[in-house]
Design an enzyme around this catalytic site. Structure first.
Site, short mmCIF file in Angstrom:
data_model
loop_
_atom_site.label_atom_id
_atom_site.label_comp_id
_atom_site.label_asym_id
_atom_site.label_seq_id
_atom_site.Cartn_x
_atom_site.Cartn_y
_atom_site.Cartn_z
N LYS A 177 0.83 -1.10 0.04
CA LYS A 177 0.01 -0.04 0.05
C LYS A 177 0.94 1.36 0.14
O LYS A 177 1.37 1.49 0.91
CB LYS A 177 -1.03 -0.15 1.29
CG LYS A 177 -2.27 0.81 1.01
CD LYS A 177 -2.10 2.31 0.60
CE LYS A 177 -1.96 2.97 1.92
NZ LYS A 177 -1.69 4.60 1.52
N GLY A 229 6.61 5.48 8.01
CA GLY A 229 5.80 6.86 7.90
C GLY A 229 6.15 7.18 9.06
O GLY A 229 7.09 7.54 9.87
N SER A 230 5.02 8.16 9.37
CA SER A 230 5.09 9.09 10.74
C SER A 230 4.93 8.29 12.05
O SER A 230 4.24 7.15 11.95
CB SER A 230 3.74 10.09 10.62
OG SER A 230 2.62 9.61 10.85
N THR A 231 5.31 8.78 13.18
CA THR A 231 5.31 8.06 14.46
C THR A 231 3.86 8.16 14.88
O THR A 231 3.58 7.12 15.50
CB THR A 231 6.39 9.08 15.36
OG1 THR A 231 7.66 8.95 15.05
CG2 THR A 231 6.37 8.58 16.74
N GLY A 234 2.40 5.25 12.93
CA GLY A 234 3.28 4.20 13.30
C GLY A 234 2.68 3.47 14.73
O GLY A 234 2.47 2.26 14.90
N CYS A 285 13.65 11.10 6.27
CA CYS A 285 13.20 11.02 7.55
C CYS A 285 14.80 10.93 8.43
O CYS A 285 14.72 11.24 9.55
CB CYS A 285 12.93 9.31 7.80
SG CYS A 285 13.80 7.95 6.99
#
Ligand code: NAP
Ligand code: MG
Length: 481
Positions: A177, A229-231, A234, A285
């Site tokens: 995805k 991805g973002s924290t 996540g 990142c």
């Protein structure tokens, strides 16, 4: 110009029409022109893709590892054959300057080849004598089963491939995805998958948004999730996997330091600071975006960095000399502009940039910015900005420098500048981060990349990255004869 309507998902080795009515617009961030309207796969699409993967999980897992590796090398070749198309697509859909995106197919292929080279060693016979009783134990590494791979937009090809290679070598079929902003390079990757001869169902693709990703995470036949991805996202995926007792790898955000020691070579800083802190227009990142400098050399280093950043060309990402392109989306531009405002409001001093570049009425551009006089409590010192913004903090004495470097909930990366490599290595031991560069920041497909603390869980790259897709089984045997 009519915009491409893309309504299919890649399931069981063919493009099949989705029943979903939802579409996401893909926009060229340089021109703001729409590129395509791509389907947001719904739960039925996700279910079909996961079932297709599950249906071949046993066969793919039982395929000899050398054969899996041969197909992974074939995939590397097919990616290389499509290098110019992939590079163009990456630059078109997310604005990465071609000077950077031109390397994406090559590094993806190198990563795949490395996985294929080292992977078989994990499946070598592993017999362990039993120190507690007669007999021995055969230790097996078995593929976990269907892996869900969820990726962000900043490196549309690479961040998929660093999951795909290890999963395939380990014997796991996958459902990918990609980010809603960058589905086109991922679709092109499926052409390479098909041309490489990977069996139908081993690699599936569902484009879409967060809801599509969530359906994948929650599908009962998915055995492991690898997420970049973002924290914030996540953490929620980690919670869902925790409830399901499902292994998960999370590669999340950062606010990494570039720590300048008092003996650092200014020429080395000048040469590498852009790559260390602002690669891909700061949308990286592992970018080291807090420049921590000794107050005794602060003026000199700020001047030097300001000079380098203000001379790096900003503009059309298709121009090979461009270093700074647009940000990926209007949303990301507004987010970064919000951080620039907060920097000004909290009293930091923009020595370069600080707003929107003059004379650009199209494209999601922001000015590359260097803030001096940053204090540790400011938002621009604490929060991940994900744009071309460098915050300079001063220190007195190495202990304070190290403390500032560690003054973050994240632990992804760091860079240390010093003329004395031994001294830099001794400081590296004190920095809480998964990857540390000395006088530059690199990456190595053979070495683990692992975010500590709020930067994630688990590992990518190296043999350890392949092991994330394997479960251990110990088969105990009586003495023979
Ligand atoms: P994001 O919003 O967290 O999204 C990442 C992916 O997750 C996208 O495909 C996204 O779909 C999907 N998603 C969103 N909500 C979800 C949910 N509830 N369940 C399942 N999937 C969901 O991150 P982003 O804004 O795209 O990317 C920037 C972030 O990625 C930064 O924080 C950066 O530090 C991090 N990053 C980390 C690494 C690393 O290796 N550590 C590498 C690159 C980037 P949508 O596309 O629809 O949002
Ligand atoms: Mg997002």
């Amino acid at each position: 110009m009519p915009v491409d309507q893309i309504g299919d998902v890649y399931v069981a080795g063919r493009w099949r029409t989705s029943g979903s009515e939802r579409r996401t617009a893909v926009v060229d961030p340089t021109t703001e022109d729409p590129l395509a309207e791509v389907v947001s796969a719904d739960a039925a699409d996700v279910d079909a893709a996961v079932r297709a993967a599950d249906a071949v999980a046993r066969d793919w897992g039982a395929t000899p590892v050398v054969e899996r590796c041969r197909l992974v090398v074939r995939l590397a070749e097919e990616i290389e054959r499509r290098a110019s198309g992939l590079t163009e697509t990456i630059t078109r859909e997310n604005g990465t300057p071609v000077a950077e995106s031109a390397h994406a197919p090559t590094t993806a292929a190198a990563h795949l080849r490395h996985c294929a080279e080292v992977g078989p060693s994990l499946f070598a016979e592993d017999v362990r004598p039993n120190p507690m009783a007669p007999g021995d134990t055969l230790v097996q590494r078995r593929p976990l089963g269907v892996a869900g791979l969820i990726t962000p937009w900043n490196y549309p090809l690479s961040l998929i491939v660093v999951k795909l290679g290890p999963a395939l070598v380990a014997g796991c079929p996958v459902v990918i995805k990609p980010a809603a902003e960058t589905p086109l390079a991922a679709r092109m990757l499926m052409d390479a998958v098909e041309a490489a001869g990977l069996p139908a169902g081993v690699v599936n693709l569902v484009t879409g948004d967060g809801a599509t990703g969530q359906a994948l995470v929650e599908h009962p036949l998915v055995r492991t999730i690898s997420f970049t991805g973002s924290t914030a996202v996540g953490r929620s995926i980690g919670e869902a996997c925790g409830r399901a007792l499902r292994p998960v790898v999370l590669e999340l955000g950062g606010k990494s330091p570039a720590l300048v020691l008092d003996d650092a070579d200014p020429e080395v800083i000048a040469r590498s600071i852009l790559k260390v802190s602002m690669r891909n227009t700061g949308q990286t990142c592992k970018a080291c975006t807090r420049l921590i400098v000794p107050n005794t050399r602060r003026g000199e280093i700020v001047d030097l960095v300001a000079d380098v950043v203000s001379s790096a060309p900003l503009g059309d990402p298709f121009d090979p000399s461009t270093f700074f392109g647009p940000l990926v989306s209007a949303r990301q531009r507004d987010r970064v502009l919000g951080y620039l405002e907060s920097g000004h409001a909290e009293g930091a001093k923009a020595v370069v940039g600080g707003g929107t570049p003059a004379g650009r009425d199209r494209g999601f551009f922001v000015e590359p910015t260097v803030f001096d006089d940053v204090t540790p409590s400011m938002r621009i010192a604490r929060e991940e900005i994900f744009g071309p913004v460098l915050s300079v903090l001063g220190y007195d004495g190495l202990d304070e420098g190290v403390a500032l470097a560690n003054d973050t909930p994240y632990g992804l990366a760091a860079t240390i500048f010093s003329r004395d490599e031994g001294r830099a290595a001794a400081v590296a031991v004190r920095i809480e981060a998964g990857t540390i560069g000395i006088n530059h920041y690199g990456s190595n497909a053979a070495a683990p990349f692992a975010g500590h603390r709020d930067s994630g869980l688990g590992v990518e790259f190296g043999l350890e990255g392949i092991e994330e897709y394997l479960a251990l089984t110990s088969v105990h045997r009586l003495p023979r004869g």
